[in-house]
Scaffold this motif. Structure first.
Motif, PDB file in Angstrom:
ATOM      1  N   GLY A   1     -10.406   2.702 -21.441  1.00 57.01           N
ATOM      2  CA  GLY A   1     -11.123   3.898 -21.036  1.00 57.01           C
ATOM      3  C   GLY A   1     -11.615   3.888 -19.611  1.00 57.01           C
ATOM      4  N   SER A   2     -11.451   2.767 -18.899  1.00 51.48           N
ATOM      5  CA  SER A   2     -11.903   2.703 -17.507  1.00 51.48           C
ATOM      6  C   SER A   2     -10.880   3.365 -16.590  1.00 51.48           C
ATOM      7  CB  SER A   2     -12.116   1.251 -17.077  1.00 51.48           C
ATOM      8  OG  SER A   2     -10.871   0.572 -16.983  1.00 51.48           O
ATOM      9  N   LEU A   3     -11.278   3.579 -15.345  1.00 50.69           N
ATOM     10  CA  LEU A   3     -10.383   4.146 -14.348  1.00 50.69           C
ATOM     11  C   LEU A   3      -9.216   3.194 -14.103  1.00 50.69           C
ATOM     12  CD1 LEU A   3     -10.020   6.484 -12.270  1.00 50.69           C
ATOM     13  CD2 LEU A   3     -11.299   5.066 -10.634  1.00 50.69           C
ATOM     14  N   LYS A   4      -8.000   3.726 -14.133  1.00 53.03           N
ATOM     15  CA  LYS A   4      -6.804   2.925 -13.898  1.00 53.03           C
ATOM     16  C   LYS A   4      -6.134   3.363 -12.600  1.00 53.03           C
ATOM     17  CE  LYS A   4      -7.136   0.742 -17.877  1.00 53.03           C
ATOM     18  NZ  LYS A   4      -8.328   1.382 -18.441  1.00 53.03           N
ATOM     19  N   PHE A   5      -5.354   2.426 -12.012  1.00 51.42           N
ATOM     20  CA  PHE A   5      -4.732   2.691 -10.725  1.00 51.42           C
ATOM     21  C   PHE A   5      -3.229   2.440 -10.787  1.00 51.42           C
ATOM     22  CE2 PHE A   5      -9.120   1.536  -9.887  1.00 51.42           C
ATOM     23  CZ  PHE A   5      -9.534   2.572  -9.046  1.00 51.42           C
ATOM     24  N   PRO A   6      -2.427   3.338 -10.197  1.00 51.53           N
ATOM     25  CA  PRO A   6      -0.975   3.132 -10.163  1.00 51.53           C
ATOM     26  C   PRO A   6      -0.632   1.827  -9.455  1.00 51.53           C
ATOM     27  CG  PRO A   6      -1.554   5.367  -9.471  1.00 51.53           C
ATOM     28  CD  PRO A   6      -2.840   4.592  -9.546  1.00 51.53           C
ATOM     29  N   GLY A   7       0.433   1.188  -9.925  1.00 56.96           N
ATOM     30  CA  GLY A   7       0.903  -0.040  -9.298  1.00 56.96           C
ATOM     31  C   GLY A   7       0.390  -1.308  -9.938  1.00 56.96           C
ATOM     32  N   LEU A   8      -0.586  -1.179 -10.846  1.00 52.34           N
ATOM     33  CA  LEU A   8      -1.223  -2.363 -11.420  1.00 52.34           C
ATOM     34  C   LEU A   8      -0.969  -2.494 -12.919  1.00 52.34           C
ATOM     35  CD1 LEU A   8      -4.676  -2.281  -9.550  1.00 52.34           C
ATOM     36  CD2 LEU A   8      -2.562  -3.462  -8.904  1.00 52.34           C
ATOM     37  N   ALA A   9       0.178  -2.015 -13.374  1.00 53.05           N
ATOM     38  CA  ALA A   9       0.472  -2.040 -14.814  1.00 53.05           C
ATOM     39  C   ALA A   9       0.478  -3.463 -15.361  1.00 53.05           C
ATOM     40  CB  ALA A   9       1.818  -1.367 -15.095  1.00 53.05           C
ATOM     41  N   ALA A  10       1.133  -4.388 -14.672  1.00 46.86           N
ATOM     42  CA  ALA A  10       1.202  -5.768 -15.160  1.00 46.86           C
ATOM     43  C   ALA A  10      -0.176  -6.422 -15.085  1.00 46.86           C
ATOM     44  CB  ALA A  10       2.219  -6.565 -14.341  1.00 46.86           C
TER      45      ALA A  10
ATOM     46  N   MET B   1      -7.220 -10.938  -2.996  1.00 45.11           N
ATOM     47  CA  MET B   1      -6.501 -10.222  -4.056  1.00 45.11           C
ATOM     48  C   MET B   1      -6.822  -8.728  -4.030  1.00 45.11           C
ATOM     49  SD  MET B   1      -6.255 -10.970  -8.161  1.00 45.11           S
ATOM     50  CE  MET B   1      -5.348 -12.492  -7.882  1.00 45.11           C
ATOM     51  N   LEU B   2      -8.087  -8.393  -3.777  1.00 49.10           N
ATOM     52  CA  LEU B   2      -8.447  -6.976  -3.668  1.00 49.10           C
ATOM     53  C   LEU B   2      -7.687  -6.327  -2.516  1.00 49.10           C
ATOM     54  CD1 LEU B   2     -10.488  -4.712  -4.712  1.00 49.10           C
ATOM     55  CD2 LEU B   2     -11.793  -5.279  -2.665  1.00 49.10           C
ATOM     56  N   ALA B   3      -7.577  -7.053  -1.403  1.00 49.65           N
ATOM     57  CA  ALA B   3      -6.858  -6.518  -0.248  1.00 49.65           C
ATOM     58  C   ALA B   3      -5.384  -6.290  -0.562  1.00 49.65           C
ATOM     59  CB  ALA B   3      -7.011  -7.465   0.938  1.00 49.65           C
ATOM     60  N   GLU B   4      -4.813  -7.130  -1.439  1.00 47.87           N
ATOM     61  CA  GLU B   4      -3.422  -6.941  -1.843  1.00 47.87           C
ATOM     62  C   GLU B   4      -3.264  -5.672  -2.681  1.00 47.87           C
ATOM     63  OE1 GLU B   4      -2.338 -10.450  -3.945  1.00 47.87           O
ATOM     64  OE2 GLU B   4      -2.804 -11.775  -2.262  1.00 47.87           O
ATOM     65  N   ALA B   5      -4.255  -5.408  -3.521  1.00 51.01           N
ATOM     66  CA  ALA B   5      -4.165  -4.246  -4.411  1.00 51.01           C
ATOM     67  C   ALA B   5      -4.559  -2.952  -3.707  1.00 51.01           C
ATOM     68  CB  ALA B   5      -5.054  -4.463  -5.634  1.00 51.01           C
ATOM     69  N   PHE B   6      -5.577  -3.048  -2.831  1.00 50.90           N
ATOM     70  CA  PHE B   6      -6.113  -1.851  -2.170  1.00 50.90           C
ATOM     71  C   PHE B   6      -6.299  -2.131  -0.680  1.00 50.90           C
ATOM     72  CE2 PHE B   6      -7.686  -1.924  -6.558  1.00 50.90           C
ATOM     73  CZ  PHE B   6      -7.183  -0.711  -7.020  1.00 50.90           C
ATOM     74  N   PRO B   7      -5.215  -2.139   0.084  1.00 50.56           N
ATOM     75  CA  PRO B   7      -5.300  -2.434   1.513  1.00 50.56           C
ATOM     76  C   PRO B   7      -6.266  -1.486   2.225  1.00 50.56           C
ATOM     77  CG  PRO B   7      -3.018  -2.387   0.787  1.00 50.56           C
ATOM     78  CD  PRO B   7      -3.835  -1.870  -0.358  1.00 50.56           C
ATOM     79  N   GLY B   8      -7.161  -2.075   3.023  1.00 50.79           N
ATOM     80  CA  GLY B   8      -8.095  -1.280   3.807  1.00 50.79           C
ATOM     81  C   GLY B   8      -9.397  -0.957   3.116  1.00 50.79           C
TER      82      GLY B   8
ATOM     83  N   ASN C   1     -10.843 -18.362 -13.918  1.00 54.76           N
ATOM     84  CA  ASN C   1     -10.913 -17.449 -12.775  1.00 54.76           C
ATOM     85  C   ASN C   1      -9.547 -17.165 -12.151  1.00 54.76           C
ATOM     86  OD1 ASN C   1     -12.285 -16.230 -10.232  1.00 54.76           O
ATOM     87  ND2 ASN C   1     -11.086 -17.951  -9.438  1.00 54.76           N
ATOM     88  N   ALA C   2      -8.580 -18.059 -12.352  1.00 56.87           N
ATOM     89  CA  ALA C   2      -7.275 -17.893 -11.705  1.00 56.87           C
ATOM     90  C   ALA C   2      -6.639 -16.567 -12.100  1.00 56.87           C
ATOM     91  CB  ALA C   2      -6.354 -19.050 -12.084  1.00 56.87           C
ATOM     92  N   GLY C   3      -5.977 -15.950 -11.132  1.00 53.59           N
ATOM     93  CA  GLY C   3      -5.323 -14.682 -11.422  1.00 53.59           C
ATOM     94  C   GLY C   3      -4.171 -14.424 -10.467  1.00 53.59           C
ATOM     95  N   SER C   4      -3.178 -13.689 -10.948  1.00 56.19           N
ATOM     96  CA  SER C   4      -2.076 -13.270 -10.083  1.00 56.19           C
ATOM     97  C   SER C   4      -1.914 -11.762 -10.211  1.00 56.19           C
ATOM     98  CB  SER C   4      -0.775 -13.984 -10.462  1.00 56.19           C
ATOM     99  OG  SER C   4      -0.359 -13.610 -11.758  1.00 56.19           O
ATOM    100  N   LEU C   5      -1.360 -11.179  -9.175  1.00 56.48           N
ATOM    101  CA  LEU C   5      -1.257  -9.714  -9.116  1.00 56.48           C
ATOM    102  C   LEU C   5       0.061  -9.319  -8.482  1.00 56.48           C
ATOM    103  CD1 LEU C   5      -4.005  -7.218  -8.092  1.00 56.48           C
ATOM    104  CD2 LEU C   5      -1.854  -7.205  -6.819  1.00 56.48           C
ATOM    105  N   VAL C   6       0.719  -8.353  -9.086  1.00 59.12           N
ATOM    106  CA  VAL C   6       1.893  -7.723  -8.491  1.00 59.12           C
ATOM    107  C   VAL C   6       1.581  -6.239  -8.372  1.00 59.12           C
ATOM    108  CG1 VAL C   6       4.324  -7.122  -8.785  1.00 59.12           C
ATOM    109  CG2 VAL C   6       3.520  -9.410  -9.410  1.00 59.12           C
ATOM    110  N   ASN C   7       1.668  -5.710  -7.170  1.00 58.84           N
ATOM    111  CA  ASN C   7       1.350  -4.298  -6.921  1.00 58.84           C
ATOM    112  C   ASN C   7       2.649  -3.547  -6.657  1.00 58.84           C
ATOM    113  OD1 ASN C   7       0.275  -1.854  -6.249  1.00 58.84           O
ATOM    114  ND2 ASN C   7      -1.021  -2.587  -4.587  1.00 58.84           N
ATOM    115  N   LYS C   8       3.173  -2.913  -7.706  1.00 62.76           N
ATOM    116  CA  LYS C   8       4.418  -2.155  -7.615  1.00 62.76           C
ATOM    117  C   LYS C   8       4.349  -0.946  -8.537  1.00 62.76           C
ATOM    118  CE  LYS C   8       7.858  -5.883  -6.945  1.00 62.76           C
ATOM    119  NZ  LYS C   8       9.061  -6.493  -7.572  1.00 62.76           N
ATOM    120  N   PRO C   9       5.025   0.138  -8.188  1.00 63.72           N
ATOM    121  CA  PRO C   9       5.158   1.238  -9.148  1.00 63.72           C
ATOM    122  C   PRO C   9       5.797   0.715 -10.431  1.00 63.72           C
ATOM    123  CG  PRO C   9       5.931   1.902  -6.977  1.00 63.72           C
ATOM    124  CD  PRO C   9       5.687   0.425  -6.901  1.00 63.72           C
ATOM    125  N   PHE C  10       5.399   1.274 -11.564  1.00 65.51           N
ATOM    126  CA  PHE C  10       5.888   0.771 -12.849  1.00 65.51           C
ATOM    127  C   PHE C  10       7.412   0.754 -12.912  1.00 65.51           C
ATOM    128  CE2 PHE C  10       7.214   1.467 -17.281  1.00 65.51           C
ATOM    129  CZ  PHE C  10       6.719   0.295 -17.832  1.00 65.51           C
TER     130      PHE C  10
END
Length: 225
Positions: free
Chosen positions: A134-143, A181-188, A78-87
């Motif tokens: 093929g799923s919906l992708k979001f900018p900032g989450l390339a890594a 983690m969701l809040a880090e990727a998609f604030p609000g 279950n462990a996961g890390s996330l960096v939210n930055k433009p590529f």
């Protein structure tokens, strides 16, 4: 009573998973860098503070398993890390940080658990809809999203490699769940599913899903941001 290893138990889904399994009477090994006091105080939970990307910390896990348990019935990655930055702003260090936890950590822990996984055991990897082709992708989450795609392929490969030993490997690709983690990727953004609710689903799947699936990627989503 099952022996179950869960990673990323300091908060969110992993924390809820550890409590739900333990409250149901199962023995839990909770792995995370930080350990909540609630887990430390539970009679059915053993906690190790580890970094899954380091060899020394992997040795801690091996020592615990070999001296405390004779087998492992299930592993939940279950462990996961996330960096939210433009590529264009992502560095090699950013990619290495995310992949160390999301990919190398899964591979390392699985490798040391294999000798203790008997026929009928189940390894569940928590991925993301962002890792589904093929799923919906979001900018900032390339890594992040590419790492979640990598563990999907790894799980499919391991299901084939260990099918004769009767070890099942499956992936749950989650949609939006209300976590830090969701809040880090998609604030609000407010997700329709809580960490407690999805943990309940994952608990049931971990205990019973290997009767029906092996090498499968199950999309568990009612909403994406």
């Amino acid at each position: 009573m099952k022996n179950i290893i869960i990673t990323g138990t300091s908060r969110g889904i992993g924390y809820e998973l550890a409590l739900q399994f333990a409250n149901a009477g199962h023995q839990v090994l909770a792995l995370s860098r930080k350990t909540p006091h609630v887990l430390l105080e539970h009679k059915n939970i053993s906690c190790l503070s580890v970094d899954l990307s380091t060899e020394d910390d992997l040795e801690k896990i091996t020592n615990f398993i070999s001296t405390t348990w004779d087998k492992i019935d299930a592993v939940v990655h279950n462990a996961g890390s996330l960096v939210n930055k433009p590529f264009g702003d992502l560095t090699q260090a950013d990619f290495e940080y995310v992949y160390k936890v999301n990919v190398f950590g899964v591979a390392n822990l699985t490798r040391i658990c294999i000798p203790f996984l008997p026929k009928g055991s189940h390894v569940v990897t928590i991925s993301s809809m962002g890792g589904i082709q093929g799923s919906l992708k979001f900018p900032g989450l390339a890594a992040y999203s590419s790492s979640k795609g990598a563990v999907i392929t790894l799980s499919e490969l391991l299901a084939e490699e260990y099918k004769e030993q009767g070890i099942a490997f499956n992936v749950l690709a989650l949609g939006a769940v209300q976590t830090e983690m969701l809040a880090e990727a998609f604030p609000g953004y407010q997700a329709p599913v809580s960490a407690d609710e999805i943990a309940n689903y994952i608990c049931d799947f971990t205990l019973t899903g290997n009767k029906f699936f092996n090498g499968r990627v199950i999309q568990v989503t009612s909403s994406n941001p």
